[in-house]
Design a protein around this motif. Sequence first.
Motif, PDB file in Angstrom:
ATOM      1  N   ARG A 262      -8.079 -14.179   7.078  1.00  0.00           N
ATOM      2  CA  ARG A 262      -7.021 -15.164   6.868  1.00  0.00           C
ATOM      3  C   ARG A 262      -7.164 -15.834   5.500  1.00  0.00           C
ATOM      4  N   LEU A 263      -7.189 -14.999   4.469  1.00  0.00           N
ATOM      5  CA  LEU A 263      -7.318 -15.454   3.098  1.00  0.00           C
ATOM      6  C   LEU A 263      -6.114 -14.990   2.286  1.00  0.00           C
ATOM      7  N   ILE A 264      -5.767 -15.770   1.278  1.00  0.00           N
ATOM      8  CA  ILE A 264      -4.693 -15.423   0.349  1.00  0.00           C
ATOM      9  C   ILE A 264      -5.303 -15.394  -1.045  1.00  0.00           C
ATOM     10  N   ALA A 265      -5.298 -14.197  -1.654  1.00  0.00           N
ATOM     11  CA  ALA A 265      -5.870 -14.020  -2.992  1.00  0.00           C
ATOM     12  C   ALA A 265      -4.753 -14.051  -4.015  1.00  0.00           C
ATOM     13  N   ILE A 266      -4.942 -14.858  -5.055  1.00  0.00           N
ATOM     14  CA  ILE A 266      -3.951 -15.020  -6.113  1.00  0.00           C
ATOM     15  C   ILE A 266      -4.561 -14.530  -7.418  1.00  0.00           C
ATOM     16  N   GLY A 267      -3.991 -13.474  -7.994  1.00  0.00           N
ATOM     17  CA  GLY A 267      -4.424 -13.018  -9.300  1.00  0.00           C
ATOM     18  C   GLY A 267      -3.783 -13.836 -10.406  1.00  0.00           C
ATOM     19  N   ARG A 268      -4.566 -14.120 -11.462  1.00  0.00           N
ATOM     20  CA  ARG A 268      -4.093 -15.007 -12.520  1.00  0.00           C
ATOM     21  C   ARG A 268      -4.164 -14.305 -13.868  1.00  0.00           C
ATOM     22  N   LYS A 269      -3.509 -14.933 -14.852  1.00  0.00           N
ATOM     23  CA  LYS A 269      -3.492 -14.369 -16.201  1.00  0.00           C
ATOM     24  C   LYS A 269      -4.817 -14.550 -16.930  1.00  0.00           C
ATOM     25  N   ASN A 270      -5.651 -15.463 -16.471  1.00  0.00           N
ATOM     26  CA  ASN A 270      -6.951 -15.673 -17.101  1.00  0.00           C
ATOM     27  C   ASN A 270      -8.005 -14.713 -16.556  1.00  0.00           C
ATOM     28  N   SER A 271      -7.577 -13.626 -15.952  1.00  0.00           N
ATOM     29  CA  SER A 271      -8.403 -12.517 -15.463  1.00  0.00           C
ATOM     30  C   SER A 271      -9.227 -12.852 -14.236  1.00  0.00           C
ATOM     31  N   GLN A 272      -9.052 -14.007 -13.632  1.00  0.00           N
ATOM     32  CA  GLN A 272      -9.808 -14.325 -12.440  1.00  0.00           C
ATOM     33  C   GLN A 272      -8.889 -14.352 -11.231  1.00  0.00           C
ATOM     34  N   VAL A 273      -9.506 -14.285 -10.061  1.00  0.00           N
ATOM     35  CA  VAL A 273      -8.765 -14.274  -8.801  1.00  0.00           C
ATOM     36  C   VAL A 273      -9.214 -15.487  -7.989  1.00  0.00           C
ATOM     37  N   ASP A 274      -8.259 -16.334  -7.637  1.00  0.00           N
ATOM     38  CA  ASP A 274      -8.528 -17.486  -6.786  1.00  0.00           C
ATOM     39  C   ASP A 274      -8.162 -17.138  -5.351  1.00  0.00           C
ATOM     40  N   VAL A 275      -9.095 -17.370  -4.454  1.00  0.00           N
ATOM     41  CA  VAL A 275      -8.900 -17.037  -3.041  1.00  0.00           C
ATOM     42  C   VAL A 275      -8.796 -18.336  -2.265  1.00  0.00           C
ATOM     43  N   PHE A 276      -7.705 -18.463  -1.496  1.00  0.00           N
ATOM     44  CA  PHE A 276      -7.418 -19.681  -0.740  1.00  0.00           C
ATOM     45  C   PHE A 276      -7.494 -19.388   0.748  1.00  0.00           C
ATOM     46  N   THR A 277      -7.923 -20.397   1.459  1.00  0.00           N
ATOM     47  CA  THR A 277      -7.909 -20.352   2.914  1.00  0.00           C
ATOM     48  C   THR A 277      -6.992 -21.458   3.431  1.00  0.00           C
ATOM     49  N   ILE A 278      -6.542 -21.306   4.645  1.00  0.00           N
ATOM     50  CA  ILE A 278      -5.592 -22.269   5.228  1.00  0.00           C
ATOM     51  C   ILE A 278      -6.372 -23.326   5.988  1.00  0.00           C
ATOM     52  N   ASP A 279      -6.179 -24.568   5.576  1.00  0.00           N
ATOM     53  CA  ASP A 279      -6.838 -25.680   6.244  1.00  0.00           C
ATOM     54  C   ASP A 279      -6.144 -25.923   7.581  1.00  0.00           C
TER      55      ASP A 279
END
Length: 1408
Positions: A262-279
């Motif tokens: 249950r994770l949402i991964a967001i790719g970004r232009k700064n070459s990193q990937v931020d992974v979010f979880t639902i509170d």
Amino acid sequence: MYFPIGWPKVLKNVGADNQIIKQIVSNRDKILFASLSDDCLTVWFCKPTVPIVYHKRSVESLQRLGINVGVEWKPDSSMICISTSEGHLILYNVEAASEQTAYQQYDPPTASLRRDSAELFVKEIIPSLHITLLKEILIWDGQITRMCCISGTEILVCTTRAHLLRYRWDGTQNRDYCLDLGRIPFSINQQVSKAEPILEDNTHVNDIEYSPLVCGFGITLNDGRAAYLTAPNLKFDPNAVQGIWAPGIDDATCARVNHKFRLIAIGRKNSQVDVFTIDEVTGGLELSHTMVLSSKDFPGDPGPVKCMRWTADGRAVAVSWERGGVSVWSTFGALLMCSLAWDHGLNQDLGKHNPLVISSLEWATEGYQLWMVKVEGDASSNLIQLDFVKSPLSVNPCMSTQRHLYLQADDKLYVNLEDNLTKKTKISIIDSSAESYQENGVDQPNLEFENSTKYREFVDDNECRKQWSVLPLPATYIATNWPLRYSAIDEAGMNVCVAGRTGLAHYSGASRRWKLFGNEAQEKDFVVTGGMLWWRDYIVIGCYSIFDGHDEIRFYPRESKLDNRFAKIVRVQSQVFVLDILDDQLVVFGADALVTIYELNCVDNVGNVEMRCVQAVDVSALSHPACVVSAALCRLQDSPRAARTSTVVLYTQRHPDSLVINASGRLMMVQREEYDVDEDNNPAYSCLPATVLASCVESVWSCGNSSPSQTQLSRALWLWCGSLGARVWLPLLPRDASRHPDTSRHTFMAKRIMLPFHLNIYPLTILFDDAILLGAENDTTLYASDSSSMFSLPFCVVNKTSQVYLHQILRQLLRRNLGYHAWEIARSCSQLPYFPHSLELLLHEVLEEEATSKEPIPDAQLPSIIEFVHEFPVYLQTVVQCARKTEIALWAYLFSAAGKPKELFQECLQKKMLDTAASYLIILQNLESSTVSRQLATQLLDTALQEERWDLARDLVRFLRAIDPNDVDSPRNSVNVQAKYGQIVQSQTVSPNAEDLSVILGNMQLAGGRGRSFSTTVSPSEPAPPPPPAPAPQPPARATAAVKRKKSVPARSERDSYSGTAEEFFIDMMIQRHARHLLSTARLHSLGKMACALDLHLVAWLAGERERAARIDSAVMCVKRLHEDFQWPYPVVKVSEPCMQRKGSTVTSSYTPSAESDSLCGDSGYMSLPLRAALPMTAGAPMSPRPVSSLGESSVAEGGAVAWDGGGAGEERRYAALMERLHHHQAERGSHTAHVQLRYFLQLMNEASCVEWALVLAVVLRDALAVLRTTNAARAQDVSLPAVKRLRAALQDICAWTDAECLGYRPFMLAISNQIPFLTSIINTRERRMSMVNPRVRTSSTSSLNLDSKPTTPTEKFPPPQKVQEVTKQVRKDSPKTVQETVSTAVVSPTRAPPPVRDDVSSGCILM
């Protein structure tokens, strides 16, 4: 958990080679892949990788509808939808053209080329598909940006006008449920009452993915923002949809959802990937972790994130960047593979041009292959396929309790058993620090090579190979059941079971054979769905029966045939998701969200197994069943105090085991307690509310062993949290172990602590008792640097890795002021061979962190670490090894807490830890003046000589000689022990020769080293090879003449002309003093080792010590000491029948011909020829003497008296037989090494005219001829009269000792007892001569007259040794001519006149 292996495979494009592939998309089963270009659609089959359908649109269709943009599969793979650049949807039907396979294999007519192996037959049915156009749909809402399949009946289409349109697969639009971004309220979480829609123009969705487990969509907008669209139910009523912004995201490029975690991964232009979880409390998005490349992985900028894809099990995600490169990360951000770190050759600059630019990604079935679209310039692209292996923990988490490391591929296993890998790991750690902890302290155990030797003797080199043991699956099974899905290995590592698409098979390591189903129909009738494991001799699986249509738990016995007749089959209510076992408790988690615990009991050996349901726990309130990663029983409380009477656990004797569940990365513990018993007297259990232990958990390890001797480490619960590192839930045992534990509910929570720390590897297996983490890592090898070559991409390999974690736990406990528990854990691990290495790592990490800190440290940890290490015997070694591996600038901070190096050096000397003291000497050399270094080194040298540490003494001598006399008074900066913590005292620059003076390591070569001593006696042509502890053998005669001798220790007569410095003279005097002590105490063995190590010229030195240390006052003590030091056995008296010995006895020799040749021409340089070579040999026994049948004669081995009365030939024969048997008695002597060493010393003593020692050595060797030579040498002028008297006294003492104590020597002493009167005659002659010469030297005229008439003055002759004459006669009568000449030259008749001037010591016939 996923690791690439092998070469990436490049697939040939179907159609034009220069086409640009835009996208690669797989169906739900990940068996069929659709590759899309501007005008073409190709459908590929996964295994074997072949194209099935190729469809190319017409030119008219391209002009009317536009080029292809995107493609999407229907979940049942019956339809394909293509979006075009002009806003159209094209629906295709995908149908099977026929039941025949698409590819047929035919054997060639040549008989030699026909297939004769099962591996060559492709049994996989490749479907023959046919694509037909179903419908073309015009979207009157701008261009299509993305498509997303949300169910089996609908597809969601995103347009540039901010609309999300829902279309059915028949082409109709579901208008009531279409979404408009302008009407969806967006907020930071679901609790905020104020929410605003998107009011900006030209804002639309450019990427979207749907997941029913997160109940919504993950989207990215064209302006860089990212959000999460959710609704109360899966119908997604437009009036109920709400948007949740991803905080801190303004440069999003793509979004992907992990369903299981249950994770949402967001790719970004700064070459990193931020992974979010639902509170779950607020409903908002919370940042879980970030996937970012470190400068170590890639120092440059790979560009914006281009594409992301999660594996089907959610255990890994593949990420590609626009400027090139692809990486694979674990669920919570641990980097598993990165192509930017691959070896692309020296000609490739990845910062300017990356050879691997990926535009689209897709995982194949079970994650064993990664399909990628590789961009080849601006005009073409290729499909490449990269194979992967994965850990069985990804699909079968019950394997976390096993100690064996193995990985599974699609058709094989890579196995390395625990015994092999841990031994290899321990040996590598021992080798890396072997010199560090080899000490013999007084109050510490012997660590010098002890552990290393034990492990080396126990380890088999063939088993401890670095490579994996590849276990291919049988072709008859995997050909129709590809790919491998589940695997399990038993506790002993001898049996492996596997399961593919259907059925199962198992392998026996003892017989090296696979066992398959005899009935193929039974193999095809069930599918393993919930994992598999070993319980005793049974294979336990959770499966679905295709024939019966329900879910089951099956037990297959290992010893029986694979057949359902021998299996125990138990039906369950729902599909099995997870299986686990602890002792005899089976844990089953199913789709109904019930965790059922069964008690297993083996009724008999035929295969009857009883399953009794102990408890069923409903966990539906904790998580969705599909999000449960693992469910297991863990023994978290104290072990039972009552012994178990059988293999079945008696639950009444211990606390119930806790239930640990990992749901979407949240680790929860459900504590069970016993509250009642049923009618069968079985306990009934209830559950306490669940407790969340940790979040972001990928894997969990616990020790299933329930032995009462469990340590704190084996009772710990290990967690791996990806980029957040590892965590261990450690029990804190009470100090008073005698008191009973409190049985209240929450007591165990207070007895544990969660310790986080960082790891350098990805852990796959934990060895609790050995304190080692085992894992794997990716590496590459480049075979061709030509970019046009098929092998231009590197070859990927998987290496085994390991890491010691003990120091991490100790540091965390000490930081929390839990020093007692740290000491208890360290004490339980103190027997590990790498325990000193762990303490060194603990000290080194804290030192590096605190000493290099730029900020003040209010609570420094180094003093407590030093105090903790001081509790163990390896404290001194740990401190000095840490200092030697640290920069000199940090030594001040280290020794301010550890103490002054001088004091530590003196403590090492007191404890006789000389190697450690030598290491401190290197430290002191850089901190103190050369005068202090010389003083301490001299003190250490003296101690090393006393302790007989010859190698260390040799290095110290070289160290002292290397010190420049002009640098003696050079000042050095001492350590300021008063320095405050956090303040670094910068030391002066070390002198350039500081590293060269590290001679303790043995890597220094000085031009002033002393040469070896060489013998002046010619060696035989075939010298015996010297053993390692023996002194250096004599070089050949030519080498002796060519090499100029270097005397390291000057003789007494040369001291006046000694040209060395005073320091060198002092060193030589110290060495001589210790050598004199060894010689005076009759320790020749140690003296030989000392001479070999320090290049001591023994001949000249022994000649100078002839009347001092070399004189013998107690010959019996010297004989005993030689037997003890050289492990030379005493001669024994054989008790046998006298009549048999008188009739004829033979002494059997065990010497080989090579050993016999060594004894004939020994290292002494003399022809010590035994008389047995001159006697006739028996044909049947060439190595045994001829039987002697003289009347009244007794055997030498018998030890009885020998009749010496009588004369003539009878006495000569008896004497010759006696000498023959004396030589044959050598078969009962010591080792060949000791024999060579004693012969060597006999040679040295003869050269130095040390006749007393020569006699003792000849007696110990029982060499009668050597005794004769020694007594004859007493006639020489360099042998003083007192020495001859001591020689006679020594011979008399030994004779008396043999008569009283050692009867084994009695025959030999009787044989040489006639030398006592011979020595008496020499003494009498010398005394008479001295009385005659002394009056003549009163005047000069008398003296000159005496000198002139010396050649003609008659002198008295010494009485010749009678026994030698008799032996000579016997040899001349019975021996060949060559032997006769040899012996006659050694023993000369006494009537022959000697030369008047030259003294021939060897002949023994000179007139004095």
